[in-house]
Design an enzyme around this catalytic site. Structure first.
Site, PDB file in Angstrom:
ATOM      1  N   ARG A 172      71.208 -13.387   0.752  1.00 45.97           N
ATOM      2  CA  ARG A 172      71.764 -13.673   2.086  1.00 45.97           C
ATOM      3  C   ARG A 172      72.987 -13.284   1.788  1.00 45.97           C
ATOM      4  O   ARG A 172      73.961 -13.423   1.726  1.00 45.97           O
ATOM      5  CB  ARG A 172      71.239 -15.422   1.520  1.00 45.97           C
ATOM      6  CG  ARG A 172      71.761 -16.100   2.145  1.00 45.97           C
ATOM      7  CD  ARG A 172      70.270 -16.838   3.085  1.00 45.97           C
ATOM      8  NE  ARG A 172      70.612 -18.023   3.796  1.00 45.97           N
ATOM      9  CZ  ARG A 172      69.994 -19.256   3.732  1.00 45.97           C
ATOM     10  NH1 ARG A 172      70.238 -18.941   2.585  1.00 45.97           N
ATOM     11  NH2 ARG A 172      70.032 -19.991   4.832  1.00 45.97           N
ATOM     12  N   ARG A 228      75.930 -16.376   0.627  1.00 46.78           N
ATOM     13  CA  ARG A 228      75.461 -17.467   0.018  1.00 46.78           C
ATOM     14  C   ARG A 228      76.532 -18.480  -0.271  1.00 46.78           C
ATOM     15  O   ARG A 228      76.546 -19.946  -0.444  1.00 46.78           O
ATOM     16  CB  ARG A 228      74.185 -17.139  -0.870  1.00 46.78           C
ATOM     17  CG  ARG A 228      73.692 -18.591  -1.110  1.00 46.78           C
ATOM     18  CD  ARG A 228      72.898 -18.483  -2.126  1.00 46.78           C
ATOM     19  NE  ARG A 228      71.859 -19.546  -3.011  1.00 46.78           N
ATOM     20  CZ  ARG A 228      70.679 -19.684  -2.600  1.00 46.78           C
ATOM     21  NH1 ARG A 228      70.200 -18.826  -1.294  1.00 46.78           N
ATOM     22  NH2 ARG A 228      70.139 -20.624  -2.519  1.00 46.78           N
ATOM     23  N   LYS A 259      59.579 -13.212   3.423  1.00 42.72           N
ATOM     24  CA  LYS A 259      60.549 -13.689   2.436  1.00 42.72           C
ATOM     25  C   LYS A 259      60.876 -12.516   1.405  1.00 42.72           C
ATOM     26  O   LYS A 259      60.290 -11.838   0.842  1.00 42.72           O
ATOM     27  CB  LYS A 259      60.291 -14.500   1.309  1.00 42.72           C
ATOM     28  CG  LYS A 259      61.299 -15.192  -0.158  1.00 42.72           C
ATOM     29  CD  LYS A 259      62.897 -15.706   1.015  1.00 42.72           C
ATOM     30  CE  LYS A 259      63.095 -16.088  -0.719  1.00 42.72           C
ATOM     31  NZ  LYS A 259      64.219 -14.929  -0.906  1.00 42.72           N
ATOM     32  N   GLU A 262      69.623 -11.577   5.711  1.00 40.06           N
ATOM     33  CA  GLU A 262      70.052 -10.371   3.784  1.00 40.06           C
ATOM     34  C   GLU A 262      69.752  -9.531   4.574  1.00 40.06           C
ATOM     35  O   GLU A 262      69.176  -9.182   5.657  1.00 40.06           O
ATOM     36  CB  GLU A 262      68.413 -11.192   3.681  1.00 40.06           C
ATOM     37  CG  GLU A 262      68.157 -13.203   3.209  1.00 40.06           C
ATOM     38  CD  GLU A 262      67.481 -12.621   1.745  1.00 40.06           C
ATOM     39  OE1 GLU A 262      66.951 -12.195   0.455  1.00 40.06           O
ATOM     40  OE2 GLU A 262      66.573 -14.368   2.113  1.00 40.06           O
TER      41      GLU A 262
END
Length: 507
Positions: free
Chosen positions: A216, A231, A211, A260
Protein backbone atom coordinates in the site's frame (compact mmCIF):
# COMPACT_ATOMS: atom_id res chain seq x y z
CA UNK A 1 3.35 9.02 35.50
CA UNK A 2 5.00 5.73 36.43
CA UNK A 3 5.32 3.29 33.54
CA UNK A 4 3.78 0.68 35.84
CA UNK A 5 0.38 2.41 35.59
CA UNK A 6 0.53 2.25 31.80
CA UNK A 7 1.55 -1.43 31.91
CA UNK A 8 -1.29 -2.29 34.30
CA UNK A 9 -3.75 -0.66 31.92
CA UNK A 10 -2.26 -2.55 28.96
CA UNK A 11 -2.62 -5.82 30.89
CA UNK A 12 -6.23 -4.99 31.76
CA UNK A 13 -6.99 -4.24 28.11
CA UNK A 14 -5.33 -7.48 26.97
CA UNK A 15 -7.26 -9.54 29.51
CA UNK A 16 -10.73 -8.72 28.17
CA UNK A 17 -12.50 -9.27 24.87
CA UNK A 18 -15.01 -6.51 25.59
CA UNK A 19 -14.44 -3.45 23.42
CA UNK A 20 -16.31 -1.33 25.95
CA UNK A 21 -14.14 -2.56 28.83
CA UNK A 22 -10.99 -1.86 26.81
CA UNK A 23 -12.21 1.65 26.00
CA UNK A 24 -13.13 2.37 29.63
CA UNK A 25 -9.71 1.28 30.90
CA UNK A 26 -7.89 3.36 28.30
CA UNK A 27 -10.08 6.42 28.93
CA UNK A 28 -9.36 6.27 32.66
CA UNK A 29 -5.64 6.19 31.92
CA UNK A 30 -5.81 9.05 29.44
CA UNK A 31 -7.60 11.27 31.97
CA UNK A 32 -4.80 10.73 34.50
CA UNK A 33 -1.91 11.34 32.11
CA UNK A 34 0.23 14.44 32.38
CA UNK A 35 -0.03 16.29 29.03
CA UNK A 36 3.72 15.83 28.53
CA UNK A 37 3.23 12.04 28.56
CA UNK A 38 0.21 11.75 26.24
CA UNK A 39 1.96 11.40 22.87
CA UNK A 40 4.50 8.90 24.20
CA UNK A 41 1.84 6.86 26.03
CA UNK A 42 -0.34 6.52 22.93
CA UNK A 43 2.69 5.40 20.92
CA UNK A 44 3.57 2.77 23.52
CA UNK A 45 0.01 1.42 23.73
CA UNK A 46 -0.08 0.89 19.95
CA UNK A 47 3.54 -0.42 19.83
CA UNK A 48 4.37 2.49 17.51
CA UNK A 49 6.55 4.85 19.57
CA UNK A 50 7.07 8.34 18.19
CA UNK A 51 10.75 7.51 17.54
CA UNK A 52 9.77 4.75 15.10
CA UNK A 53 12.14 1.82 14.71
CA UNK A 54 15.23 2.21 16.86
CA UNK A 55 17.37 -0.68 15.60
CA UNK A 56 16.53 -3.21 18.32
CA UNK A 57 15.74 -6.82 17.43
CA UNK A 58 15.02 -10.01 19.36
CA UNK A 59 18.69 -10.82 19.85
CA UNK A 60 19.60 -7.40 21.22
CA UNK A 61 16.55 -7.29 23.45
CA UNK A 62 17.20 -10.78 24.86
CA UNK A 63 20.87 -10.01 25.51
CA UNK A 64 19.94 -6.87 27.43
CA UNK A 65 17.48 -8.55 29.77
CA UNK A 66 18.89 -9.00 33.26
CA UNK A 67 17.39 -9.37 36.70
CA UNK A 68 14.25 -7.22 36.90
CA UNK A 69 13.83 -4.46 39.44
CA UNK A 70 11.94 -5.38 42.59
CA UNK A 71 9.73 -2.28 42.60
CA UNK A 72 8.39 0.02 39.86
CA UNK A 73 10.44 3.17 39.39
CA UNK A 74 10.54 3.90 35.68
CA UNK A 75 8.33 6.65 34.31
CA UNK A 76 6.77 7.04 30.88
CA UNK A 77 9.20 9.90 30.35
CA UNK A 78 12.16 7.60 31.18
CA UNK A 79 11.13 5.07 28.51
CA UNK A 80 10.50 7.82 25.96
CA UNK A 81 13.93 9.35 26.66
CA UNK A 82 15.65 5.96 26.35
CA UNK A 83 14.03 5.39 22.96
CA UNK A 84 15.24 8.82 21.92
CA UNK A 85 18.79 7.81 22.86
CA UNK A 86 18.49 4.57 20.88
CA UNK A 87 17.17 6.44 17.84
CA UNK A 88 20.12 8.87 17.93
CA UNK A 89 22.77 6.12 17.94
CA UNK A 90 24.49 5.46 14.61
CA UNK A 91 27.88 4.74 13.15
CA UNK A 92 30.93 3.27 14.90
CA UNK A 93 30.25 2.18 18.44
CA UNK A 94 26.48 2.38 18.06
CA UNK A 95 25.97 -1.33 18.80
CA UNK A 96 27.77 -1.06 22.12
CA UNK A 97 25.93 2.14 22.95
CA UNK A 98 22.60 0.56 22.09
CA UNK A 99 23.36 -2.46 24.30
CA UNK A 100 24.36 -0.21 27.22
CA UNK A 101 21.19 1.88 26.92
CA UNK A 102 19.02 -1.25 26.79
CA UNK A 103 20.74 -2.79 29.81
CA UNK A 104 20.29 0.40 31.82
CA UNK A 105 16.63 0.60 30.82
CA UNK A 106 15.70 -3.04 31.46
CA UNK A 107 17.60 -3.26 34.76
CA UNK A 108 15.40 -0.45 36.09
CA UNK A 109 12.22 -2.24 34.94
CA UNK A 110 10.15 -4.82 36.77
CA UNK A 111 9.52 -8.16 35.08
CA UNK A 112 6.15 -7.01 33.80
CA UNK A 113 7.66 -3.77 32.53
CA UNK A 114 10.45 -5.67 30.76
CA UNK A 115 7.86 -7.69 28.86
CA UNK A 116 5.98 -4.53 27.95
CA UNK A 117 9.13 -2.72 26.78
CA UNK A 118 10.07 -5.70 24.62
CA UNK A 119 6.64 -5.64 23.01
CA UNK A 120 6.92 -1.92 22.28
CA UNK A 121 10.40 -2.15 20.78
CA UNK A 122 9.64 -5.21 18.66
CA UNK A 123 6.18 -4.07 17.58
CA UNK A 124 4.55 -7.14 19.13
CA UNK A 125 2.48 -5.70 21.96
CA UNK A 126 -0.72 -7.77 22.02
CA UNK A 127 -3.03 -5.61 24.11
CA UNK A 128 -5.94 -5.27 21.72
CA UNK A 129 -5.43 -1.48 21.99
CA UNK A 130 -5.91 -1.00 18.28
CA UNK A 131 -6.22 2.49 16.86
CA UNK A 132 -10.00 2.32 16.67
CA UNK A 133 -10.45 1.43 20.35
CA UNK A 134 -7.90 3.98 21.44
CA UNK A 135 -9.48 6.70 19.30
CA UNK A 136 -12.84 5.99 20.94
CA UNK A 137 -11.15 6.16 24.35
CA UNK A 138 -9.63 9.55 23.51
CA UNK A 139 -13.07 10.92 22.62
CA UNK A 140 -14.50 9.60 25.89
CA UNK A 141 -11.64 10.85 28.06
CA UNK A 142 -11.72 14.33 26.46
CA UNK A 143 -15.53 14.46 26.22
CA UNK A 144 -15.31 15.36 22.54
CA UNK A 145 -17.52 14.18 19.64
CA UNK A 146 -16.19 10.84 18.39
CA UNK A 147 -16.47 11.72 14.70
CA UNK A 148 -14.48 14.92 15.29
CA UNK A 149 -11.67 12.98 17.00
CA UNK A 150 -11.69 10.31 14.28
CA UNK A 151 -11.48 12.88 11.51
CA UNK A 152 -8.66 14.83 13.19
CA UNK A 153 -6.69 11.60 13.69
CA UNK A 154 -7.24 10.61 10.07
CA UNK A 155 -6.24 13.96 8.58
CA UNK A 156 -3.23 14.48 10.84
CA UNK A 157 -2.06 10.85 10.60
CA UNK A 158 -1.09 11.23 14.25
CA UNK A 159 -3.24 9.61 16.95
CA UNK A 160 -0.90 10.73 19.73
CA UNK A 161 -1.01 14.34 18.62
CA UNK A 162 -4.77 14.14 18.21
CA UNK A 163 -5.13 12.75 21.73
CA UNK A 164 -3.11 15.64 23.13
CA UNK A 165 -5.17 18.15 21.15
CA UNK A 166 -8.45 16.58 22.28
CA UNK A 167 -7.41 16.47 25.93
CA UNK A 168 -5.90 19.95 26.14
CA UNK A 169 -7.56 21.93 23.31
CA UNK A 170 -11.07 22.80 22.22
CA UNK A 171 -13.56 21.34 19.78
CA UNK A 172 -12.67 24.22 17.47
CA UNK A 173 -9.02 23.11 17.58
CA UNK A 174 -10.02 19.60 16.53
CA UNK A 175 -12.32 20.86 13.81
CA UNK A 176 -9.50 23.03 12.43
CA UNK A 177 -7.37 19.98 11.56
CA UNK A 178 -7.50 19.72 7.78
CA UNK A 179 -6.05 17.83 4.84
CA UNK A 180 -2.51 18.96 4.03
CA UNK A 181 -0.62 17.87 0.93
CA UNK A 182 2.61 16.34 2.19
CA UNK A 183 1.19 15.13 5.51
CA UNK A 184 0.06 11.47 5.40
CA UNK A 185 -3.56 10.53 6.04
CA UNK A 186 -4.63 7.42 7.92
CA UNK A 187 -5.76 4.94 5.24
CA UNK A 188 -9.23 3.57 4.64
CA UNK A 189 -9.38 -0.21 5.12
CA UNK A 190 -11.60 -3.01 3.87
CA UNK A 191 -13.81 -5.62 5.47
CA UNK A 192 -13.95 -9.13 4.00
CA UNK A 193 -16.62 -11.27 2.37
CA UNK A 194 -16.75 -14.89 1.29
CA UNK A 195 -17.98 -14.18 -2.23
CA UNK A 196 -18.39 -11.41 -4.76
CA UNK A 197 -22.17 -11.82 -4.57
CA UNK A 198 -22.15 -11.35 -0.77
CA UNK A 199 -19.96 -8.27 -1.07
CA UNK A 200 -22.10 -6.70 -3.80
CA UNK A 201 -25.23 -7.29 -1.72
CA UNK A 202 -23.62 -5.30 1.10
CA UNK A 203 -22.26 -2.43 -1.00
CA UNK A 204 -24.93 -2.03 -3.65
CA UNK A 205 -23.55 -0.52 -6.86
CA UNK A 206 -19.79 -0.70 -6.52
CA UNK A 207 -16.47 -0.13 -8.14
CA UNK A 208 -15.16 -3.68 -8.55
CA UNK A 209 -11.37 -3.45 -8.74
CA UNK A 210 -8.44 -5.85 -8.92
CA UNK A 211 -7.04 -6.69 -5.46
CA UNK A 212 -3.28 -6.57 -5.96
CA UNK A 213 -0.76 -8.49 -3.86
CA UNK A 214 1.43 -5.46 -3.40
CA UNK A 215 2.43 -2.80 -0.88
CA UNK A 216 0.00 0.00 0.00
CA UNK A 217 1.27 3.48 -0.85
CA UNK A 218 -0.08 6.98 -0.37
CA UNK A 219 1.52 9.53 -2.66
CA UNK A 220 1.58 13.31 -2.11
CA UNK A 221 2.72 15.70 -4.80
CA UNK A 222 3.10 19.46 -4.32
CA UNK A 223 4.54 20.90 -7.50
CA UNK A 224 7.78 19.05 -8.16
CA UNK A 225 8.02 17.68 -4.62
CA UNK A 226 6.75 14.10 -4.23
CA UNK A 227 6.52 12.14 -0.99
CA UNK A 228 5.48 8.50 -0.63
CA UNK A 229 4.14 6.92 2.56
CA UNK A 230 3.43 3.33 3.58
CA UNK A 231 0.28 1.91 5.14
CA UNK A 232 1.79 2.78 8.55
CA UNK A 233 2.61 6.32 7.31
CA UNK A 234 6.38 5.80 7.15
CA UNK A 235 8.12 7.97 4.53
CA UNK A 236 9.72 5.72 1.87
CA UNK A 237 10.15 8.29 -0.91
CA UNK A 238 13.89 7.62 -1.26
CA UNK A 239 13.24 3.93 -1.91
CA UNK A 240 10.83 4.40 -4.82
CA UNK A 241 12.32 6.68 -7.48
CA UNK A 242 10.29 4.97 -10.21
CA UNK A 243 7.04 5.86 -8.41
CA UNK A 244 8.21 9.46 -7.97
CA UNK A 245 8.91 9.63 -11.70
CA UNK A 246 5.50 8.19 -12.55
CA UNK A 247 3.65 10.71 -10.35
CA UNK A 248 5.63 13.63 -11.76
CA UNK A 249 4.41 12.62 -15.22
CA UNK A 250 0.73 13.06 -14.27
CA UNK A 251 -1.13 16.16 -15.55
CA UNK A 252 -1.57 17.80 -12.12
CA UNK A 253 0.33 20.16 -9.84
CA UNK A 254 -0.90 19.08 -6.39
CA UNK A 255 -2.41 15.67 -5.66
CA UNK A 256 -2.86 12.99 -3.00
CA UNK A 257 -3.26 9.47 -4.39
CA UNK A 258 -4.00 6.17 -2.69
CA UNK A 259 -2.83 2.93 -4.26
CA UNK A 260 -0.44 0.01 -4.28
CA UNK A 261 2.87 -0.80 -5.85
CA UNK A 262 4.20 -4.17 -6.92
CA UNK A 263 6.84 -5.80 -9.05
CA UNK A 264 5.89 -7.05 -12.51
CA UNK A 265 7.52 -9.74 -14.63
CA UNK A 266 8.52 -9.27 -18.26
CA UNK A 267 5.11 -10.58 -19.30
CA UNK A 268 3.38 -7.97 -17.15
CA UNK A 269 2.23 -10.53 -14.57
CA UNK A 270 2.73 -9.75 -10.87
CA UNK A 271 5.87 -11.10 -9.24
CA UNK A 272 5.67 -12.90 -5.85
CA UNK A 273 4.79 -10.67 -2.90
CA UNK A 274 8.17 -11.32 -1.29
CA UNK A 275 9.98 -9.78 -4.25
CA UNK A 276 7.87 -6.64 -3.98
CA UNK A 277 8.49 -6.34 -0.24
CA UNK A 278 12.20 -7.01 -0.62
CA UNK A 279 12.46 -4.16 -3.12
CA UNK A 280 10.05 -1.98 -1.14
CA UNK A 281 12.17 -2.31 2.00
CA UNK A 282 15.53 -1.67 0.33
CA UNK A 283 17.45 1.44 1.33
CA UNK A 284 19.47 1.34 -1.88
CA UNK A 285 18.16 1.08 -5.43
CA UNK A 286 17.76 -2.44 -6.79
CA UNK A 287 17.19 -3.91 -10.22
CA UNK A 288 13.56 -4.83 -9.50
CA UNK A 289 11.21 -2.07 -10.69
CA UNK A 290 7.98 -1.36 -8.84
CA UNK A 291 4.91 -0.25 -10.78
CA UNK A 292 2.34 2.01 -9.07
CA UNK A 293 -1.39 1.44 -9.38
CA UNK A 294 -3.83 4.03 -8.00
CA UNK A 295 -7.39 3.39 -6.86
CA UNK A 296 -8.34 6.65 -5.13
CA UNK A 297 -7.62 10.37 -5.12
CA UNK A 298 -8.11 12.53 -2.01
CA UNK A 299 -7.01 15.94 -3.29
CA UNK A 300 -6.24 17.52 -6.64
CA UNK A 301 -5.03 21.06 -7.39
CA UNK A 302 -6.59 22.79 -4.39
CA UNK A 303 -9.74 20.68 -4.23
CA UNK A 304 -10.28 18.27 -1.31
CA UNK A 305 -12.16 15.13 -2.37
CA UNK A 306 -12.42 13.21 0.91
CA UNK A 307 -16.09 14.03 1.38
CA UNK A 308 -17.03 13.53 -2.26
CA UNK A 309 -18.67 10.18 -3.17
CA UNK A 310 -16.41 7.52 -4.63
CA UNK A 311 -18.14 7.90 -8.00
CA UNK A 312 -16.85 11.48 -8.18
CA UNK A 313 -13.37 10.55 -6.99
CA UNK A 314 -13.16 7.79 -9.60
CA UNK A 315 -14.06 10.24 -12.32
CA UNK A 316 -11.28 12.58 -11.22
CA UNK A 317 -8.81 9.72 -10.90
CA UNK A 318 -9.53 8.43 -14.40
CA UNK A 319 -8.90 11.88 -15.82
CA UNK A 320 -5.40 12.11 -14.31
CA UNK A 321 -4.03 8.61 -13.61
CA UNK A 322 -3.96 7.19 -17.14
CA UNK A 323 -2.17 3.84 -17.29
CA UNK A 324 -1.61 3.94 -13.55
CA UNK A 325 -5.33 3.50 -12.80
CA UNK A 326 -6.07 0.12 -11.23
CA UNK A 327 -8.25 -2.11 -13.47
CA UNK A 328 -11.91 -2.44 -12.55
CA UNK A 329 -15.50 -1.73 -13.46
CA UNK A 330 -18.45 0.00 -11.81
CA UNK A 331 -21.50 -2.24 -11.66
CA UNK A 332 -24.48 -3.46 -9.66
CA UNK A 333 -24.66 -6.70 -11.69
CA UNK A 334 -23.32 -9.80 -9.86
CA UNK A 335 -22.35 -11.43 -13.16
CA UNK A 336 -20.25 -8.45 -14.21
CA UNK A 337 -18.62 -8.33 -10.77
CA UNK A 338 -17.88 -12.06 -10.93
CA UNK A 339 -16.25 -11.64 -14.35
CA UNK A 340 -13.95 -8.90 -12.98
CA UNK A 341 -12.99 -11.30 -10.19
CA UNK A 342 -12.23 -14.11 -12.67
CA UNK A 343 -10.16 -11.73 -14.80
CA UNK A 344 -8.19 -10.55 -11.76
CA UNK A 345 -7.39 -14.10 -10.68
CA UNK A 346 -6.46 -15.10 -14.23
CA UNK A 347 -4.04 -12.18 -14.35
CA UNK A 348 -2.33 -13.49 -11.22
CA UNK A 349 -3.81 -11.09 -8.68
CA UNK A 350 -5.31 -11.85 -5.24
CA UNK A 351 -8.98 -11.21 -5.96
CA UNK A 352 -11.14 -8.07 -6.02
CA UNK A 353 -12.16 -5.09 -3.92
CA UNK A 354 -15.75 -3.86 -4.00
CA UNK A 355 -16.30 -0.22 -3.01
CA UNK A 356 -19.70 1.43 -2.63
CA UNK A 357 -19.93 4.21 -5.21
CA UNK A 358 -21.62 6.59 -2.75
CA UNK A 359 -19.05 6.18 0.02
CA UNK A 360 -16.76 8.93 1.27
CA UNK A 361 -13.18 8.33 2.43
CA UNK A 362 -12.85 7.45 6.14
CA UNK A 363 -9.88 5.98 7.98
CA UNK A 364 -10.03 2.42 9.22
CA UNK A 365 -12.85 -0.01 8.61
CA UNK A 366 -16.15 1.82 8.48
CA UNK A 367 -19.05 -0.54 7.86
CA UNK A 368 -19.26 -2.23 4.48
CA UNK A 369 -18.11 0.55 2.18
CA UNK A 370 -14.96 -1.33 1.10
CA UNK A 371 -14.98 -5.13 0.97
CA UNK A 372 -12.25 -7.46 -0.26
CA UNK A 373 -12.93 -10.89 -1.73
CA UNK A 374 -10.16 -13.36 -2.39
CA UNK A 375 -9.93 -17.14 -2.47
CA UNK A 376 -9.07 -18.78 0.83
CA UNK A 377 -6.48 -21.56 0.69
CA UNK A 378 -6.66 -24.25 3.38
CA UNK A 379 -4.06 -26.90 4.23
CA UNK A 380 -3.78 -29.65 6.82
CA UNK A 381 -0.63 -29.17 8.90
CA UNK A 382 0.84 -30.79 12.01
CA UNK A 383 1.32 -29.06 15.36
CA UNK A 384 4.98 -29.25 16.40
CA UNK A 385 4.84 -27.03 19.52
CA UNK A 386 2.66 -24.49 21.28
CA UNK A 387 3.59 -21.34 23.21
CA UNK A 388 2.02 -20.24 26.48
CA UNK A 389 -0.31 -17.28 26.02
CA UNK A 390 -0.31 -13.91 27.76
CA UNK A 391 -2.95 -11.42 28.85
CA UNK A 392 -6.40 -12.96 28.46
CA UNK A 393 -4.75 -16.22 27.34
CA UNK A 394 -2.47 -16.53 30.39
CA UNK A 395 -2.37 -20.13 31.58
CA UNK A 396 -3.42 -21.45 28.16
CA UNK A 397 -1.35 -22.80 25.29
CA UNK A 398 -1.91 -20.44 22.38
CA UNK A 399 0.57 -19.81 19.54
CA UNK A 400 0.88 -22.92 17.35
CA UNK A 401 4.10 -23.99 15.60
CA UNK A 402 3.03 -25.56 12.30
CA UNK A 403 4.78 -28.19 10.23
CA UNK A 404 4.31 -29.61 6.73
CA UNK A 405 5.08 -33.23 5.89
CA UNK A 406 8.46 -33.89 4.23
CA UNK A 407 7.91 -37.41 2.83
CA UNK A 408 11.26 -37.79 1.06
CA UNK A 409 13.42 -35.94 3.57
CA UNK A 410 14.22 -33.13 1.14
CA UNK A 411 14.59 -30.72 4.05
CA UNK A 412 15.32 -33.08 6.93
CA UNK A 413 14.35 -36.54 8.08
CA UNK A 414 12.24 -38.60 5.63
CA UNK A 415 8.68 -38.67 6.87
CA UNK A 416 9.39 -35.79 9.23
CA UNK A 417 7.84 -32.33 9.42
CA UNK A 418 9.24 -28.98 8.34
CA UNK A 419 8.16 -25.90 10.27
CA UNK A 420 6.45 -23.33 8.02
CA UNK A 421 5.01 -20.79 10.44
CA UNK A 422 3.12 -19.93 13.60
CA UNK A 423 -0.37 -18.67 14.37
CA UNK A 424 -2.62 -17.85 17.30
CA UNK A 425 -5.39 -16.48 15.06
CA UNK A 426 -8.79 -18.12 14.86
CA UNK A 427 -8.58 -19.93 18.20
CA UNK A 428 -11.85 -19.82 20.16
CA UNK A 429 -11.92 -20.11 23.94
CA UNK A 430 -13.12 -23.69 23.57
CA UNK A 431 -10.19 -24.58 21.28
CA UNK A 432 -7.69 -22.88 23.60
CA UNK A 433 -8.82 -24.97 26.54
CA UNK A 434 -8.99 -28.15 24.44
CA UNK A 435 -5.52 -27.77 22.96
CA UNK A 436 -3.97 -26.90 26.33
CA UNK A 437 -5.10 -30.22 27.75
CA UNK A 438 -4.26 -32.09 24.56
CA UNK A 439 -0.73 -30.75 24.12
CA UNK A 440 0.25 -31.15 27.78
CA UNK A 441 -0.56 -34.83 27.34
CA UNK A 442 1.62 -34.95 24.19
CA UNK A 443 4.53 -32.94 25.63
CA UNK A 444 7.98 -34.31 24.77
CA UNK A 445 10.10 -31.43 26.05
CA UNK A 446 9.43 -27.99 27.51
CA UNK A 447 11.49 -24.89 26.84
CA UNK A 448 11.03 -21.36 28.14
CA UNK A 449 7.49 -20.39 27.19
CA UNK A 450 7.00 -23.29 24.75
CA UNK A 451 5.74 -26.87 24.96
CA UNK A 452 7.11 -29.18 22.24
CA UNK A 453 4.78 -32.05 21.41
CA UNK A 454 4.59 -35.31 19.53
CA UNK A 455 3.82 -34.37 15.89
CA UNK A 456 0.55 -36.25 15.70
CA UNK A 457 -2.15 -33.54 15.77
CA UNK A 458 -3.50 -32.28 12.44
CA UNK A 459 -5.00 -28.80 12.22
CA UNK A 460 -6.67 -27.17 9.20
CA UNK A 461 -5.07 -23.79 8.51
CA UNK A 462 -6.34 -21.07 6.18
CA UNK A 463 -3.67 -18.94 4.53
CA UNK A 464 -3.44 -16.20 1.93
CA UNK A 465 -0.40 -17.86 0.36
CA UNK A 466 3.27 -18.38 1.17
CA UNK A 467 6.38 -16.27 0.83
CA UNK A 468 10.07 -17.03 0.61
CA UNK A 469 11.72 -17.03 4.02
CA UNK A 470 15.18 -18.02 5.27
CA UNK A 471 13.72 -18.43 8.76
CA UNK A 472 12.48 -21.99 8.20
CA UNK A 473 14.31 -24.99 6.66
CA UNK A 474 11.80 -25.32 3.82
CA UNK A 475 12.55 -21.77 2.66
CA UNK A 476 8.93 -20.59 2.93
CA UNK A 477 6.62 -19.07 5.51
CA UNK A 478 2.82 -18.99 5.64
CA UNK A 479 1.06 -15.68 5.00
CA UNK A 480 -1.77 -14.65 7.34
CA UNK A 481 -2.29 -18.13 8.78
CA UNK A 482 -5.37 -18.76 10.93
CA UNK A 483 -6.94 -21.86 12.47
CA UNK A 484 -10.04 -23.30 10.81
CA UNK A 485 -10.31 -26.31 13.12
CA UNK A 486 -8.65 -29.51 14.25
CA UNK A 487 -8.90 -32.60 12.00
CA UNK A 488 -9.28 -35.48 14.42
CA UNK A 489 -10.31 -37.58 11.43
CA UNK A 490 -6.83 -37.31 9.93
CA UNK A 491 -3.50 -38.75 10.94
CA UNK A 492 -0.19 -36.84 10.61
CA UNK A 493 0.81 -38.88 7.56
CA UNK A 494 -2.15 -37.29 5.73
CA UNK A 495 -0.85 -33.75 6.27
CA UNK A 496 -0.03 -31.58 3.25
CA UNK A 497 3.57 -31.65 2.13
CA UNK A 498 6.24 -28.98 2.07
CA UNK A 499 6.49 -29.53 -1.68
CA UNK A 500 2.77 -28.67 -2.07
CA UNK A 501 3.24 -25.45 -0.15
CA UNK A 502 6.41 -24.55 -2.04
CA UNK A 503 4.42 -25.02 -5.24
CA UNK A 504 2.42 -21.91 -4.28
CA UNK A 505 5.54 -19.83 -4.92
CA UNK A 506 5.57 -20.95 -8.53
CA UNK A 507 1.84 -20.33 -8.96
Amino acid sequence: MLLDELVKTADAVASTRSRLAKMDALARLLKRLDPADVVAAVGFLTARPRQGRVGVGWRGMSAAMGEPAAEPGLTIEDLDAALGELQALSGAGSAAGRAATLRRLTSAATGREQTFIGGVLLGELRTGALDGVLTDAVARAADRPLELVRRAAMLSGDLGGTALLALTGTEADLAAVGLVVGRPVQPMLAATAASVADALEATGEASVEYKLDGARIQVHRAGDDVRIFTRTLADVTHRLPEVVEAVLSLPVRDVILDGETLALGEDGAPRPFQETMSRFGAEAARSTVLHPWFFDVLHVDGRDLLDEPLSTRIGVLESIAGDYRIPGETTADPEVAAKVSRDALAAGHEGVMLKAVGSTYAAGRRGSNWIKVKPVLTYDLVVLACEWGSGRRSGLLSNLHLGALDPDGEFGKPGGYVMVGKTFKGLTDALLHWQTGRFLELEVRPTAGTVWVEPVTVVEIAIDGVQQSPRYPGGIALRFARVKGYREDKGPAEADTIQTLRGLLRS
